[in-house]
Design a protein around this motif. Structure first.
Motif, PDB file in Angstrom:
ATOM      1  N   ASN A  44       0.812  -1.213   0.000  1.00 43.39           N
ATOM      2  CA  ASN A  44       0.000   0.000   0.000  1.00 43.39           C
ATOM      3  C   ASN A  44       0.851   1.271   0.000  1.00 43.39           C
ATOM      4  OD1 ASN A  44       0.834   0.467   2.685  1.00 43.39           O
ATOM      5  ND2 ASN A  44      -0.985  -0.506   3.543  1.00 43.39           N
ATOM      6  N   GLU A  45       0.164   2.392   0.091  1.00 39.61           N
ATOM      7  CA  GLU A  45       0.821   3.692   0.020  1.00 39.61           C
ATOM      8  C   GLU A  45       1.806   3.913   1.162  1.00 39.61           C
ATOM      9  OE1 GLU A  45      -0.618   8.225  -1.198  1.00 39.61           O
ATOM     10  OE2 GLU A  45      -2.052   6.755  -0.440  1.00 39.61           O
ATOM     11  N   LYS A  46       1.610   3.220   2.274  1.00 38.52           N
ATOM     12  CA  LYS A  46       2.492   3.347   3.428  1.00 38.52           C
ATOM     13  C   LYS A  46       3.693   2.390   3.345  1.00 38.52           C
ATOM     14  CE  LYS A  46      -1.302   4.629   6.536  1.00 38.52           C
ATOM     15  NZ  LYS A  46      -2.058   4.254   7.764  1.00 38.52           N
ATOM     16  N   GLY A  47       3.759   1.624   2.254  1.00 40.38           N
ATOM     17  CA  GLY A  47       4.845   0.665   2.109  1.00 40.38           C
ATOM     18  C   GLY A  47       4.607  -0.632   2.858  1.00 40.38           C
ATOM     19  N   GLU A  48       3.354  -0.872   3.259  1.00 40.14           N
ATOM     20  CA  GLU A  48       3.001  -2.074   4.003  1.00 40.14           C
ATOM     21  C   GLU A  48       2.159  -2.999   3.131  1.00 40.14           C
ATOM     22  OE1 GLU A  48       0.799  -0.302   7.138  1.00 40.14           O
ATOM     23  OE2 GLU A  48       2.568   0.376   8.253  1.00 40.14           O
ATOM     24  N   ILE A  49       2.253  -4.290   3.379  1.00 35.89           N
ATOM     25  CA  ILE A  49       1.433  -5.247   2.645  1.00 35.89           C
ATOM     26  C   ILE A  49      -0.014  -5.122   3.097  1.00 35.89           C
ATOM     27  CG2 ILE A  49       1.000  -7.704   2.220  1.00 35.89           C
ATOM     28  CD1 ILE A  49       3.971  -8.166   2.456  1.00 35.89           C
ATOM     29  N   GLU A  50      -0.928  -5.121   2.159  1.00 32.70           N
ATOM     30  CA  GLU A  50      -2.353  -5.008   2.474  1.00 32.70           C
ATOM     31  C   GLU A  50      -2.760  -6.108   3.458  1.00 32.70           C
ATOM     32  OE1 GLU A  50      -4.119  -2.579   1.612  1.00 32.70           O
ATOM     33  OE2 GLU A  50      -3.424  -1.795  -0.313  1.00 32.70           O
ATOM     34  N   ASP A  51      -3.726  -5.785   4.325  1.00 29.66           N
ATOM     35  CA  ASP A  51      -4.128  -6.704   5.397  1.00 29.66           C
ATOM     36  C   ASP A  51      -4.451  -8.107   4.895  1.00 29.66           C
ATOM     37  OD1 ASP A  51      -3.763  -4.792   7.298  1.00 29.66           O
ATOM     38  OD2 ASP A  51      -5.876  -4.247   7.486  1.00 29.66           O
ATOM     39  N   HIS A  52      -5.275  -8.196   3.847  1.00 31.79           N
ATOM     40  CA  HIS A  52      -5.682  -9.507   3.350  1.00 31.79           C
ATOM     41  C   HIS A  52      -4.493 -10.342   2.893  1.00 31.79           C
ATOM     42  CE1 HIS A  52     -10.147  -8.442   2.327  1.00 31.79           C
ATOM     43  NE2 HIS A  52      -9.929  -8.601   3.617  1.00 31.79           N
ATOM     44  N   GLN A  53      -3.474  -9.688   2.352  1.00 31.01           N
ATOM     45  CA  GLN A  53      -2.327 -10.407   1.810  1.00 31.01           C
ATOM     46  C   GLN A  53      -1.174 -10.537   2.818  1.00 31.01           C
ATOM     47  OE1 GLN A  53      -4.129  -8.212  -0.723  1.00 31.01           O
ATOM     48  NE2 GLN A  53      -5.066 -10.250  -0.695  1.00 31.01           N
ATOM     49  N   SER A  54      -1.421 -10.135   4.046  1.00 32.71           N
ATOM     50  CA  SER A  54      -0.375 -10.235   5.070  1.00 32.71           C
ATOM     51  C   SER A  54      -0.542 -11.491   5.925  1.00 32.71           C
ATOM     52  CB  SER A  54      -0.402  -8.994   5.978  1.00 32.71           C
ATOM     53  OG  SER A  54      -1.616  -8.929   6.717  1.00 32.71           O
ATOM     54  N   ARG A  55      -1.506 -12.347   5.546  1.00 35.67           N
ATOM     55  CA  ARG A  55      -1.840 -13.502   6.365  1.00 35.67           C
ATOM     56  C   ARG A  55      -1.279 -14.804   5.802  1.00 35.67           C
ATOM     57  NH1 ARG A  55      -8.295 -12.059   6.339  1.00 35.67           N
ATOM     58  NH2 ARG A  55      -8.133  -9.919   7.115  1.00 35.67           N
ATOM     59  N   TYR A  56      -1.074 -15.755   6.704  1.00 33.23           N
ATOM     60  CA  TYR A  56      -0.821 -17.159   6.353  1.00 33.23           C
ATOM     61  C   TYR A  56       0.326 -17.350   5.357  1.00 33.23           C
ATOM     62  CZ  TYR A  56      -5.582 -17.037   8.155  1.00 33.23           C
ATOM     63  OH  TYR A  56      -6.692 -16.782   8.913  1.00 33.23           O
ATOM     64  N   GLY A  57       1.374 -16.559   5.470  1.00 36.63           N
ATOM     65  CA  GLY A  57       2.531 -16.754   4.615  1.00 36.63           C
ATOM     66  C   GLY A  57       2.376 -16.247   3.197  1.00 36.63           C
ATOM     67  N   ILE A  58       1.265 -15.576   2.909  1.00 36.66           N
ATOM     68  CA  ILE A  58       1.023 -15.074   1.553  1.00 36.66           C
ATOM     69  C   ILE A  58       2.115 -14.118   1.081  1.00 36.66           C
ATOM     70  CG2 ILE A  58      -0.563 -13.738   0.086  1.00 36.66           C
ATOM     71  CD1 ILE A  58      -2.862 -14.843   1.685  1.00 36.66           C
ATOM     72  N   PRO A  59       2.652 -13.223   1.948  1.00 34.32           N
ATOM     73  CA  PRO A  59       3.672 -12.279   1.469  1.00 34.32           C
ATOM     74  C   PRO A  59       4.833 -12.934   0.727  1.00 34.32           C
ATOM     75  CG  PRO A  59       2.968 -11.653   3.657  1.00 34.32           C
ATOM     76  CD  PRO A  59       2.332 -12.996   3.371  1.00 34.32           C
ATOM     77  N   LYS A  60       5.174 -14.165   1.120  1.00 32.57           N
ATOM     78  CA  LYS A  60       6.305 -14.848   0.496  1.00 32.57           C
ATOM     79  C   LYS A  60       6.038 -15.189  -0.968  1.00 32.57           C
ATOM     80  CE  LYS A  60       7.864 -16.973   4.828  1.00 32.57           C
ATOM     81  NZ  LYS A  60       8.124 -18.257   5.541  1.00 32.57           N
ATOM     82  N   CYS A  61       4.761 -15.360  -1.336  1.00 35.97           N
ATOM     83  CA  CYS A  61       4.450 -15.771  -2.704  1.00 35.97           C
ATOM     84  C   CYS A  61       4.125 -14.597  -3.624  1.00 35.97           C
ATOM     85  CB  CYS A  61       3.299 -16.777  -2.713  1.00 35.97           C
ATOM     86  SG  CYS A  61       1.667 -16.067  -2.393  1.00 35.97           S
ATOM     87  N   LEU A  62       3.988 -13.394  -3.074  1.00 42.36           N
ATOM     88  CA  LEU A  62       3.581 -12.249  -3.886  1.00 42.36           C
ATOM     89  C   LEU A  62       4.604 -11.866  -4.962  1.00 42.36           C
ATOM     90  CD1 LEU A  62       1.919 -10.018  -1.133  1.00 42.36           C
ATOM     91  CD2 LEU A  62       0.785 -11.488  -2.814  1.00 42.36           C
ATOM     92  N   PRO A  63       5.907 -11.802  -4.641  1.00 41.61           N
ATOM     93  CA  PRO A  63       6.881 -11.469  -5.704  1.00 41.61           C
ATOM     94  C   PRO A  63       6.858 -12.464  -6.860  1.00 41.61           C
ATOM     95  CG  PRO A  63       7.866 -11.169  -3.544  1.00 41.61           C
ATOM     96  CD  PRO A  63       6.558 -11.875  -3.318  1.00 41.61           C
ATOM     97  N   LEU A  64       6.723 -13.752  -6.544  1.00 42.06           N
ATOM     98  CA  LEU A  64       6.646 -14.763  -7.598  1.00 42.06           C
ATOM     99  C   LEU A  64       5.389 -14.572  -8.433  1.00 42.06           C
ATOM    100  CD1 LEU A  64       7.580 -17.329  -9.018  1.00 42.06           C
ATOM    101  CD2 LEU A  64       6.435 -18.661  -7.220  1.00 42.06           C
ATOM    102  N   ALA A  65       4.267 -14.306  -7.775  1.00 46.45           N
ATOM    103  CA  ALA A  65       3.016 -14.077  -8.497  1.00 46.45           C
ATOM    104  C   ALA A  65       3.144 -12.874  -9.426  1.00 46.45           C
ATOM    105  CB  ALA A  65       1.873 -13.862  -7.499  1.00 46.45           C
ATOM    106  N   ALA A  66       3.783 -11.816  -8.951  1.00 42.73           N
ATOM    107  CA  ALA A  66       3.979 -10.616  -9.771  1.00 42.73           C
ATOM    108  C   ALA A  66       4.852 -10.925 -10.976  1.00 42.73           C
ATOM    109  CB  ALA A  66       4.590  -9.503  -8.933  1.00 42.73           C
ATOM    110  N   GLU A  67       5.888 -11.699 -10.753  1.00 41.15           N
ATOM    111  CA  GLU A  67       6.806 -12.058 -11.842  1.00 41.15           C
ATOM    112  C   GLU A  67       6.087 -12.859 -12.924  1.00 41.15           C
ATOM    113  OE1 GLU A  67      10.826 -14.797 -12.495  1.00 41.15           O
ATOM    114  OE2 GLU A  67      10.287 -14.110 -10.480  1.00 41.15           O
TER     115      GLU A  67
END
Length: 204
Positions: A44-67
């Protein structure tokens, strides 16, 4: 809160503009490629991962998903991004290749891209996760349907666009279970010529 109108008004007062501000952040990129990357990374605008995507290890898969999304985008026809369902299916094609990237992330990312593309104000509600719970709490039968037109929802919820109604159903799913369709007579529908109505026809 004991009535549907209480819940509706509480959402409008406390969440509506906040959600619109979130969408504004995802509308800012200068091109579709950057918008898709921002939507998938979910920062988000504050440089933080959105609440929904900050759960259950999801942050680890976001860069791969973006790629993967950017790789898919190179072979995607731009016309496929002119409606929400097409965008949703594009994100779903990425989701299939990324473990941990679930249904809720699929919807959230698609919604961010759709708002960038100008097709995010839905006339339907996509049922998933907590949204299904809120829908059932209204006493409505999903009948194995995944997409519900907003006109099938009771007043005053059907005054919201589908994207906001989806958010309301998830946020207030527990309250809806004990609420009533009866609402105060003093609650009136906003006048369409009100100066407080924003460009999307919503009161803010």
């Amino acid at each position: 809160m004991t009535s549907y109108t209480d819940i509706f008004n509480h959402y409008r007062e406390h969440f509506y503009c906040r959600v619109e501000q979130e969408y504004s952040w995802y509308k800012q990129p200068g091109n579709l490629r950057d918008a898709v990357e921002r939507a998938f990374l979910s920062i988000n605008e504050k440089g933080e991962i959105e609440d929904h995507q900050s759960r259950y290890g999801i942050p680890k898969c976001l860069p791969l998903a973006a790629e993967i999304a950017l790789e898919h985008l190179d072979t995607q026809c731009i016309i496929d991004f002119d409606n929400f369902n097409s965008i949703y299916q594009f994100v779903r094609s990425v989701r299939k290749k990324v473990k941990g990237f679930g249904e809720l992330a699929n919807y959230d990312v698609a919604m961010r891209i759709a708002h960038y593309q100008g097709c995010g104000e839905l006339q339907v509600v996509y049922l998933h996760a907590g949204v299904k719970t809120g829908f059932r709490a209204l006493g409505l039968n999903e009948k194995n349907r995944r997409i519900i037109p907003i006109e099938e929802f009771p007043e005053p919820f059907n005054q919201l666009s589908g994207d906001h109604l989806e958010n309301l159903l998830c946020l207030y799913k527990k309250m809806l279970d004990g609420s009533s369709v009866e609402f105060p007579k003093t609650c009136i529908r906003p006048k369409r010529n009100s100066s407080s109505i924003n460009k999307n026809g919503r009161v803010c």
